[in-house]
Motif scaffolding. Structure first.
Motif, PDB file in Angstrom:
ATOM      1  N   LYS A  40       0.825  -1.209   0.000  1.00 10.08           N
ATOM      2  CA  LYS A  40       0.000   0.000   0.000  1.00 10.08           C
ATOM      3  C   LYS A  40       0.862   1.263   0.000  1.00 10.08           C
ATOM      4  O   LYS A  40       0.536   2.243  -0.665  1.00 10.08           O
ATOM      5  CB  LYS A  40      -0.947  -0.001   1.199  1.00 10.08           C
ATOM      6  CG  LYS A  40      -2.064  -1.007   1.062  1.00 10.08           C
ATOM      7  CD  LYS A  40      -3.004  -0.968   2.239  1.00 10.08           C
ATOM      8  CE  LYS A  40      -4.076  -2.028   2.051  1.00 10.08           C
ATOM      9  NZ  LYS A  40      -5.084  -2.003   3.092  1.00 10.08           N
ATOM     10  N   GLU A  41       1.959   1.231   0.741  1.00  7.15           N
ATOM     11  CA  GLU A  41       2.867   2.382   0.752  1.00  7.15           C
ATOM     12  C   GLU A  41       3.520   2.576  -0.619  1.00  7.15           C
ATOM     13  O   GLU A  41       3.675   3.708  -1.082  1.00  7.15           O
ATOM     14  CB  GLU A  41       3.944   2.209   1.828  1.00  7.15           C
ATOM     15  CG  GLU A  41       3.403   2.287   3.237  1.00  7.15           C
ATOM     16  CD  GLU A  41       4.403   1.870   4.298  1.00  7.15           C
ATOM     17  OE1 GLU A  41       4.210   2.289   5.450  1.00  7.15           O
ATOM     18  OE2 GLU A  41       5.367   1.137   3.995  1.00  7.15           O
ATOM     19  N   LEU A  42       3.887   1.470  -1.254  1.00  4.29           N
ATOM     20  CA  LEU A  42       4.483   1.561  -2.594  1.00  4.29           C
ATOM     21  C   LEU A  42       3.485   2.100  -3.609  1.00  4.29           C
ATOM     22  O   LEU A  42       3.833   2.923  -4.457  1.00  4.29           O
ATOM     23  CB  LEU A  42       5.003   0.195  -3.045  1.00  4.29           C
ATOM     24  CG  LEU A  42       6.234  -0.333  -2.317  1.00  4.29           C
ATOM     25  CD1 LEU A  42       6.541  -1.757  -2.772  1.00  4.29           C
ATOM     26  CD2 LEU A  42       7.422   0.568  -2.537  1.00  4.29           C
ATOM     27  N   ILE A  43       2.254   1.628  -3.533  1.00  6.03           N
ATOM     28  CA  ILE A  43       1.206   2.111  -4.437  1.00  6.03           C
ATOM     29  C   ILE A  43       1.021   3.610  -4.259  1.00  6.03           C
ATOM     30  O   ILE A  43       0.960   4.364  -5.225  1.00  6.03           O
ATOM     31  CB  ILE A  43      -0.129   1.360  -4.188  1.00  6.03           C
ATOM     32  CG1 ILE A  43      -0.032  -0.077  -4.692  1.00  6.03           C
ATOM     33  CG2 ILE A  43      -1.307   2.076  -4.824  1.00  6.03           C
ATOM     34  CD1 ILE A  43       0.040  -0.221  -6.195  1.00  6.03           C
ATOM     35  N   LYS A  53      -1.741  -1.272  -9.493  1.00  2.00           N
ATOM     36  CA  LYS A  53      -0.657  -2.170  -9.878  1.00  2.00           C
ATOM     37  C   LYS A  53       0.572  -1.320 -10.174  1.00  2.00           C
ATOM     38  O   LYS A  53       0.466  -0.125 -10.425  1.00  2.00           O
ATOM     39  CB  LYS A  53      -1.017  -2.976 -11.126  1.00  2.00           C
ATOM     40  CG  LYS A  53      -2.277  -3.802 -11.002  1.00  2.00           C
ATOM     41  CD  LYS A  53      -2.549  -4.605 -12.250  1.00  2.00           C
ATOM     42  CE  LYS A  53      -3.166  -3.722 -13.325  1.00  2.00           C
ATOM     43  NZ  LYS A  53      -3.606  -4.477 -14.507  1.00  2.00           N
ATOM     44  N   LEU A  54       1.721  -1.967 -10.148  1.00  2.00           N
ATOM     45  CA  LEU A  54       2.962  -1.258 -10.435  1.00  2.00           C
ATOM     46  C   LEU A  54       3.581  -1.794 -11.719  1.00  2.00           C
ATOM     47  O   LEU A  54       3.881  -2.979 -11.819  1.00  2.00           O
ATOM     48  CB  LEU A  54       3.950  -1.431  -9.275  1.00  2.00           C
ATOM     49  CG  LEU A  54       3.509  -0.847  -7.940  1.00  2.00           C
ATOM     50  CD1 LEU A  54       4.457  -1.268  -6.825  1.00  2.00           C
ATOM     51  CD2 LEU A  54       3.426   0.661  -8.021  1.00  2.00           C
ATOM     52  N   PHE A  77       3.045  -6.184 -14.835  1.00  2.71           N
ATOM     53  CA  PHE A  77       2.646  -5.455 -13.624  1.00  2.71           C
ATOM     54  C   PHE A  77       2.953  -6.285 -12.394  1.00  2.71           C
ATOM     55  O   PHE A  77       2.919  -7.513 -12.441  1.00  2.71           O
ATOM     56  CB  PHE A  77       1.142  -5.160 -13.630  1.00  2.71           C
ATOM     57  CG  PHE A  77       0.710  -4.266 -14.746  1.00  2.71           C
ATOM     58  CD1 PHE A  77       0.826  -2.898 -14.649  1.00  2.71           C
ATOM     59  CD2 PHE A  77       0.184  -4.821 -15.908  1.00  2.71           C
ATOM     60  CE1 PHE A  77       0.423  -2.079 -15.692  1.00  2.71           C
ATOM     61  CE2 PHE A  77      -0.225  -4.011 -16.951  1.00  2.71           C
ATOM     62  CZ  PHE A  77      -0.098  -2.629 -16.847  1.00  2.71           C
ATOM     63  N   ILE A  78       3.203  -5.597 -11.287  1.00  2.30           N
ATOM     64  CA  ILE A  78       3.347  -6.271  -9.993  1.00  2.30           C
ATOM     65  C   ILE A  78       2.078  -5.983  -9.206  1.00  2.30           C
ATOM     66  O   ILE A  78       1.736  -4.834  -8.943  1.00  2.30           O
ATOM     67  CB  ILE A  78       4.583  -5.770  -9.223  1.00  2.30           C
ATOM     68  CG1 ILE A  78       5.854  -6.135  -9.982  1.00  2.30           C
ATOM     69  CG2 ILE A  78       4.613  -6.360  -7.817  1.00  2.30           C
ATOM     70  CD1 ILE A  78       7.121  -5.602  -9.348  1.00  2.30           C
ATOM     71  N   THR A  79       1.384  -7.054  -8.857  1.00  5.48           N
ATOM     72  CA  THR A  79       0.167  -6.930  -8.059  1.00  5.48           C
ATOM     73  C   THR A  79       0.518  -7.147  -6.584  1.00  5.48           C
ATOM     74  O   THR A  79       1.634  -7.548  -6.247  1.00  5.48           O
ATOM     75  CB  THR A  79      -0.879  -7.970  -8.484  1.00  5.48           C
ATOM     76  OG1 THR A  79      -0.321  -9.275  -8.263  1.00  5.48           O
ATOM     77  CG2 THR A  79      -1.273  -7.801  -9.943  1.00  5.48           C
TER      78      THR A  79
END
Length: 95
Positions: A40-43, A53-54, A77-79
């Motif tokens: 969540k912090e990365l998002i 997604k990233l 993507f990274i989920t």
């Protein structure tokens, strides 16, 4: 005279102990150590198009370096599920 000498010695040792902790960064509190970010912090920090997604173009650092290892379904993507199952980085050895 004796009381003055004792006070000086105690004060000197107190300052020396304080300075040694400051110089070596030892707080004695393990909670002060930096923890890895949550998904969540990365998002919040990196998800430019806010799709949850990233993509490789949105991320940086070690996550980008190991993108292909983390993106297990190879969709680009990274989920959150992939992030949680990602291999954890090895800890640096202390000298």
């Amino acid at each position: 005279m004796k009381k003055h000498t004792i006070k000086t010695v105690v004060l000197t040792f107190g300052i020396a102990i304080f300075m040694s902790n400051s110089v070596f960064g030892q707080t004695g509190n393990k909670q002060d150590r930096k923890k890895p970010p949550t998904f969540k912090e990365l998002i919040k920090e990196m998800d430019a198009n806010e799709d949850g997604k990233l993509s490789k173009s949105e991320i940086k650092g070690p996550l980008k370096e190991h993108f292909s290892e983390i993106d297990t379904d190879e969709d680009g993507f990274i989920t959150e599920k992939e992030f949680e199952k990602a291999p954890k980085p090895e800890r640096k050895e202390r000298n």
